[in-house]
Design a protein around this motif. Structure first.
Motif, PDB file in Angstrom:
ATOM      1  N   ALA A 170       1.574   3.063   3.670  1.00 61.43           N
ATOM      2  CA  ALA A 170       0.532   3.722   4.466  1.00 61.43           C
ATOM      3  C   ALA A 170       0.360   3.043   5.815  1.00 61.43           C
ATOM      4  O   ALA A 170       0.215   3.702   6.846  1.00 61.43           O
ATOM      5  CB  ALA A 170      -0.792   3.719   3.699  1.00 61.43           C
ATOM      6  N   ASP A 216       0.822  -1.219   0.000  1.00 56.95           N
ATOM      7  CA  ASP A 216       0.000   0.000   0.000  1.00 56.95           C
ATOM      8  C   ASP A 216       0.852   1.264   0.000  1.00 56.95           C
ATOM      9  O   ASP A 216       0.392   2.327   0.400  1.00 56.95           O
ATOM     10  CB  ASP A 216      -0.939   0.011   1.201  1.00 56.95           C
ATOM     11  CG  ASP A 216      -0.200   0.048   2.530  1.00 56.95           C
ATOM     12  OD1 ASP A 216       1.054  -0.062   2.524  1.00 56.95           O
ATOM     13  OD2 ASP A 216      -0.861   0.197   3.572  1.00 56.95           O
ATOM     14  N   ASP A 238      -9.490  11.881  -7.436  1.00 59.38           N
ATOM     15  CA  ASP A 238     -10.388  11.943  -6.277  1.00 59.38           C
ATOM     16  C   ASP A 238     -10.737  13.382  -5.910  1.00 59.38           C
ATOM     17  O   ASP A 238     -10.974  13.698  -4.742  1.00 59.38           O
ATOM     18  CB  ASP A 238      -9.756  11.248  -5.073  1.00 59.38           C
ATOM     19  CG  ASP A 238      -8.413  11.859  -4.681  1.00 59.38           C
ATOM     20  OD1 ASP A 238      -7.968  12.818  -5.353  1.00 59.38           O
ATOM     21  OD2 ASP A 238      -7.807  11.390  -3.705  1.00 59.38           O
ATOM     22  N   ASP A 242      -1.033   7.502  -0.082  1.00 64.50           N
ATOM     23  CA  ASP A 242      -2.319   7.294  -0.752  1.00 64.50           C
ATOM     24  C   ASP A 242      -2.212   7.392  -2.275  1.00 64.50           C
ATOM     25  O   ASP A 242      -3.153   7.003  -2.983  1.00 64.50           O
ATOM     26  CB  ASP A 242      -3.347   8.308  -0.242  1.00 64.50           C
ATOM     27  CG  ASP A 242      -3.924   7.916   1.104  1.00 64.50           C
ATOM     28  OD1 ASP A 242      -3.753   6.741   1.488  1.00 64.50           O
ATOM     29  OD2 ASP A 242      -4.525   8.779   1.778  1.00 64.50           O
ATOM     30  N   TYR A 243      -1.097   7.918  -2.798  1.00 67.28           N
ATOM     31  CA  TYR A 243      -0.911   7.979  -4.247  1.00 67.28           C
ATOM     32  C   TYR A 243      -0.471   6.630  -4.819  1.00 67.28           C
ATOM     33  O   TYR A 243      -0.492   6.439  -6.029  1.00 67.28           O
ATOM     34  CB  TYR A 243       0.128   9.043  -4.613  1.00 67.28           C
ATOM     35  CG  TYR A 243      -0.444  10.440  -4.667  1.00 67.28           C
ATOM     36  CD1 TYR A 243      -1.143  10.890  -5.788  1.00 67.28           C
ATOM     37  CD2 TYR A 243      -0.299  11.320  -3.601  1.00 67.28           C
ATOM     38  CE1 TYR A 243      -1.673  12.168  -5.847  1.00 67.28           C
ATOM     39  CE2 TYR A 243      -0.820  12.604  -3.652  1.00 67.28           C
ATOM     40  CZ  TYR A 243      -1.503  13.024  -4.770  1.00 67.28           C
ATOM     41  OH  TYR A 243      -2.033  14.291  -4.819  1.00 67.28           O
ATOM     42  N   GLU A 267      -2.931  -0.124  -4.186  1.00 64.15           N
ATOM     43  CA  GLU A 267      -3.050  -1.187  -3.207  1.00 64.15           C
ATOM     44  C   GLU A 267      -3.094  -2.524  -3.936  1.00 64.15           C
ATOM     45  O   GLU A 267      -3.836  -2.686  -4.908  1.00 64.15           O
ATOM     46  CB  GLU A 267      -4.324  -1.026  -2.364  1.00 64.15           C
ATOM     47  CG  GLU A 267      -4.261   0.087  -1.347  1.00 64.15           C
ATOM     48  CD  GLU A 267      -5.470   0.079  -0.435  1.00 64.15           C
ATOM     49  OE1 GLU A 267      -6.396  -0.741  -0.670  1.00 64.15           O
ATOM     50  OE2 GLU A 267      -5.508   0.896   0.511  1.00 64.15           O
ATOM     51  N   ARG A 303      -6.364   4.625  -7.425  1.00 65.57           N
ATOM     52  CA  ARG A 303      -7.268   5.766  -7.637  1.00 65.57           C
ATOM     53  C   ARG A 303      -6.619   6.740  -8.619  1.00 65.57           C
ATOM     54  O   ARG A 303      -5.511   7.226  -8.370  1.00 65.57           O
ATOM     55  CB  ARG A 303      -7.551   6.467  -6.309  1.00 65.57           C
ATOM     56  CG  ARG A 303      -8.559   5.744  -5.439  1.00 65.57           C
ATOM     57  CD  ARG A 303      -8.874   6.559  -4.205  1.00 65.57           C
ATOM     58  NE  ARG A 303      -7.718   6.655  -3.330  1.00 65.57           N
ATOM     59  CZ  ARG A 303      -7.648   7.454  -2.265  1.00 65.57           C
ATOM     60  NH1 ARG A 303      -8.668   8.245  -1.981  1.00 65.57           N
ATOM     61  NH2 ARG A 303      -6.582   7.471  -1.504  1.00 65.57           N
ATOM     62  N   ALA A 323       1.835   9.023   5.591  1.00 63.53           N
ATOM     63  CA  ALA A 323       0.636   8.243   5.263  1.00 63.53           C
ATOM     64  C   ALA A 323      -0.183   8.934   4.176  1.00 63.53           C
ATOM     65  O   ALA A 323      -0.748   8.265   3.292  1.00 63.53           O
ATOM     66  CB  ALA A 323      -0.209   8.054   6.524  1.00 63.53           C
ATOM     67  N   ALA A 324      -0.252  10.266   4.219  1.00 64.57           N
ATOM     68  CA  ALA A 324      -0.996  10.993   3.192  1.00 64.57           C
ATOM     69  C   ALA A 324      -0.342  10.828   1.822  1.00 64.57           C
ATOM     70  O   ALA A 324      -1.029  10.677   0.805  1.00 64.57           O
ATOM     71  CB  ALA A 324      -1.096  12.467   3.564  1.00 64.57           C
ATOM     72  N   ARG A 330      -6.415  13.890  -2.013  1.00 67.33           N
ATOM     73  CA  ARG A 330      -5.109  13.483  -1.482  1.00 67.33           C
ATOM     74  C   ARG A 330      -4.141  14.652  -1.410  1.00 67.33           C
ATOM     75  O   ARG A 330      -3.357  14.764  -0.462  1.00 67.33           O
ATOM     76  CB  ARG A 330      -4.537  12.366  -2.361  1.00 67.33           C
ATOM     77  CG  ARG A 330      -5.245  11.039  -2.210  1.00 67.33           C
ATOM     78  CD  ARG A 330      -4.794  10.033  -3.227  1.00 67.33           C
ATOM     79  NE  ARG A 330      -5.236  10.394  -4.579  1.00 67.33           N
ATOM     80  CZ  ARG A 330      -5.002   9.660  -5.662  1.00 67.33           C
ATOM     81  NH1 ARG A 330      -4.336   8.524  -5.557  1.00 67.33           N
ATOM     82  NH2 ARG A 330      -5.449  10.050  -6.841  1.00 67.33           N
ATOM     83  N   ARG A 353       0.933   4.817   9.466  1.00 67.15           N
ATOM     84  CA  ARG A 353      -0.144   4.918  10.454  1.00 67.15           C
ATOM     85  C   ARG A 353       0.256   4.255  11.767  1.00 67.15           C
ATOM     86  O   ARG A 353      -0.098   4.731  12.848  1.00 67.15           O
ATOM     87  CB  ARG A 353      -1.416   4.293   9.903  1.00 67.15           C
ATOM     88  CG  ARG A 353      -2.002   5.055   8.715  1.00 67.15           C
ATOM     89  CD  ARG A 353      -3.377   4.533   8.333  1.00 67.15           C
ATOM     90  NE  ARG A 353      -3.873   5.226   7.134  1.00 67.15           N
ATOM     91  CZ  ARG A 353      -3.845   4.723   5.915  1.00 67.15           C
ATOM     92  NH1 ARG A 353      -3.338   3.509   5.711  1.00 67.15           N
ATOM     93  NH2 ARG A 353      -4.310   5.411   4.884  1.00 67.15           N
TER      94      ARG A 353
END
Length: 485
Positions: free
Chosen positions: A154, A151, A357, A320-321, A324, A354, A316-317, A361, A158
């Motif tokens: 991420a 992932d 969005d 998100d790019y 997964e 993604r 973590a942000a 993000r 976290r």
């Protein structure tokens, strides 16, 4: 992705894979009393990084013993407060909540296992022929396992953020314990000072009563006028009123101490005396004290942990790019009868990326970076404030020590002045006004001395709190001796 009817070899391999993932998942379950990460063992204990200990004791698991009718030392008052003050339990539960957050973040490394089942009845109509094929039943049960392979970091970010939040909560708990200990010390000294004020008031009443008797005797002998008797009686009435106020102050101070200790104000207990003369000592170098505060103050260490948590949220942000990648397996049965006879299984790799969005993000990254800058600024502001707190407490301690010396000289002078005035009055060379003025000055001097001693003990406690060592008993014993702890 492959899906098909049951095959003996494939089915055995699939069930072995599912069993292995299920076993790994089962290892993640822990007792509700064991939380991941280091936390204080109880609401009254300090957090010490990396120190293993026995089973945590919940506040509701035991009842603290009563202090009714006991004479408590300062150490015992602090111990009772740390156990029974609800503020310590509140901060401890926040630490436990943060520890549960660490477990929640770690759970992302475990597979997710789902069991679904359903039954429905449907009537299918062919659009080509518009013929009704008739209603039929469908019954299915499915057992699936999903494991996240990648992932973009991420999960790791976290988890680090949750661990930093836990560390911050632990140090905030330490800060709360030190705050409670300081308030107990201040309330303890206030009670001792109130008792000293009461003793001064009682002595003043005795002196005023003696002056009334002396004035009456001299009036009966025709040596003074009735005004001397009235003046002495007025001073006696004023002394009685101040004694009433002093006794009320003792009751209020005892109630305040009981409240800080987490007790009812009506709890009947007493406190032990401490040395009359503070143990003067060489004041440590102020720069060394500020450096020690920067190392030891739990608020600063909590702020540093908050900075690490903010860094983790930025990471973590950014993660998100990344896509997964998941491993998906499942096994189930589907048929048109209640007792299903048709087996289905699947094994596959899933990819989720993604593409757009709404810039969510990007804004999340900007917010995380701003939060990081804010936590850094908050740390610097807190550090400057603590340095000022140490400087102020240091100055107040010096001032309090010098005030004691001045108050001792004032008491000595006032005592001598009152003794001389009483002697002159007996000899008829002074008026009753001189005697009452001298008595008032002596009482005021004694009150000033009591207040100066209270200020010294309070200033020392605040300096210890400012530096971050108020609960370090060895250093306190070195200053006050064993009778304090």
């Amino acid at each position: 992705m492959r899906r098909g009817p049951r095959h003996p070899i494939h089915f055995s391999l699939l069930m072995a894979l599912i069993a292995g993932l299920g076993l790994a998942s089962g290892c993640a379950f822990t007792s509700s009393r064991h939380l991941p990460g280091d936390i204080p063992l109880s609401p009254s204990s300090l957090y010490v990084p990396g120190s293993p200990g026995p089973e945590p004791v919940l506040a509701e698991d035991h009842q603290a013993p009563s202090v009714e009718g006991q004479v408590l030392t300062l150490a015992q008052c602090i111990e009772v407060a740390l156990e029974r003050n609800p503020e310590t339990r509140e901060s401890w539960q926040r630490a436990r909540s943060a520890a549960a957050g660490v477990g929640e973040a770690r759970s992302a490394y475990m597979p997710s296992v789902d069991l679904t089942a359903g039954a429905d009845r449907a009537d299918t109509v062919s659009l080509d022929s518009r013929e009704d094929t008739g209603a039929h039943d469908t019954v299915d049960a499915w057992f699936g396992v999903r494991y996240l392979l990648f992932d973009g970091g991420a999960r790791s970010a976290r988890l680090k953020g949750a661990e930093a939040d836990l560390l911050a909560a632990d140090f905030q708990h330490n800060a709360k314990l030190q705050d409670v200990a300081l308030r107990v010390e201040e309330a303890y000294y206030q009670l001792l000072a109130a008792r000293e004020f009461e003793r001064v008031a009682e002595e003043t009443v005795r002196q005023a009563k003696y002056h009334v008797e002396l004035a009456r005797a001299r009036h009966d002998c025709g040596l003074v006028s009735k005004s001397d008797v009235l003046k002495a009686e007025t001073e006696k009435a004023d002394a009685d009123l101040k004694l009433v106020q002093a006794r009320s102050r003792v009751r209020i101070a005892r109630g305040n101490l009981a409240n800080v200790m987490g007790l009812r104000p009506s709890e009947a207990f007493d406190v032990a005396e401490i040395p009359k003369g503070p143990h003067q000592r060489e004041i440590e170098d102020i720069n060394r004290l500020m450096a020690e505060a920067a190392r030891q103050r739990p608020e600063l260490r909590a702020a540093i942990s908050s900075i690490e948590s903010s860094r983790a949220r930025v990471k973590a942000a950014k993660a998100d790019y990344w896509p997964e990648i998941t491993l998906n397996t499942g096994y189930g049965r589907r048929d048109r009868s209640f007792i299903t006879d048709r087996d289905e299984w699947s094994v596959g790799i899933g990819l989720n990326l993604r593409l757009f969005d709404g810039l969510k993000r990007e804004y999340a990254i900007r917010r995380a970076k701003s939060d990081l800058a804010e936590t850094r600024a908050r740390y610097e502001r807190l550090l400057r404030g603590i340095e000022l707190e140490v400087w102020t407490a240091y100055s107040k301690l010096i001032e309090a020590g010098q005030a004691i010396e001045a108050a001792l000289a004032l008491v000595k002078s006032a005592e001598e002045s009152a003794r001389v005035a009483e002697g002159k009055y007996k000899n008829g060379t002074a008026s009753i006004i001189e005697v009452t003025d001298a008595q008032t000055a002596r009482t005021a001097a004694r009150v000033r001395l009591v207040q100066a001693r209270l200020d010294w003990y309070t200033a020392l406690a605040r300096l210890e709190r400012a530096v971050g060592r108020i609960l370090v008993k060895d250093k306190i014993k070195a200053v006050f001796g064993e009778n304090r702890y």
